[in-house]
Design a protein around this motif. Structure first.
Motif: not given
Lengths: 145, 145
Positions: A1-23
């Motif tokens: 199962m591949n990681f995919e950002l939850h649709a609610q978080l994608a809708q509520d937030c700006h994506r700024l980038g990523r650390f090694e593990l964390g978006l």
């Protein structure tokens, strides 16, 4: 199962980038410097469900983010929380708080409707934070949606 | 400076014992299985202020506690939070949540007045948890006050 950002978080937030593990996300609520760290692991709801190496890495990324946030935004307190009652995908809130901010001293959840960023406010907040993030962070912006 | 439990936490919580680093408290609110982990380090307000070894230990104790809580109380979700807007001494809330509990799905803070434990409820809750705690935990009860 591949990681995919939850649709609610994608809708509520700006994506700024990523650390090694964390978006790294920015909640689209300009009332507070409110950031969300999401470990890129599929199917995880609780911190203790991560394996020990991932858990250690996540908390080190959280500490680096916390230091950067307090250096950039000079808050009076940082609020750190993994709740997930509504969005089950594990995500860690990091919220810079000021004595006198709209919810102070209560937690921010459910106090006020979110106040979406203007383009200028968003750019100011990103520009304030980015220089404080560690070398392991990769900036990559995406708008809410 | 020696560690001393903050007076407000001492007043609001039952003391259940200690891990190597963290004191384990039970919030005197029987509405939820609501536990608080307090690292025995003086003058610390934020997780990132702990040194790296203490921070790693605290989060491992938190993970062990979290697993024990979910095994003992079979919650639908665990809420984990370090807020500290009112009580500045670093303390980590661990709250077992159930779909349909009095605050669900909102966070618990500020929703309902606390419902103090009866002696029987307290004994039931302690007895349910203690067998699930790891060997590194030392039980030592003290009442709120």
């Amino acid at each position: 199962m591949n990681f995919e950002l939850h649709a609610q978080l994608a809708q509520d937030c700006h994506r700024l980038g990523r650390f090694e593990l964390g978006l790294l996300l920015l909640m689209d609520d300009a009332s507070y410097p409110w950031f969300v760290l999401v470990p890129q692991r599929a199917g995880v709801r609780e911190v203790y469900e991560l394996d020990a190496a991932d858990r250690a890495l996540l908390w080190e990324e959280s500490a680096a983010l916390s230091r950067a946030l307090m250096a950039a935004f000079r808050g009076d307190k940082l609020n750190l929380a993994a709740l997930g009652n509504v969005v089950p995908q594990l995500h860690l809130h990091h919220i810079v708080r000021y004595a006198g901010d709209p919810a102070w001293p209560a937690p921010v959840w459910g106090r006020h409707p979110p106040r979406p960023y203007t383009a200028a406010e968003l750019e100011r907040r990103r520009a304030a934070l980015l220089p404080h993030l560690p070398a392991g962070f990769t900036a990559a912006y995406a708008a809410p949606g």
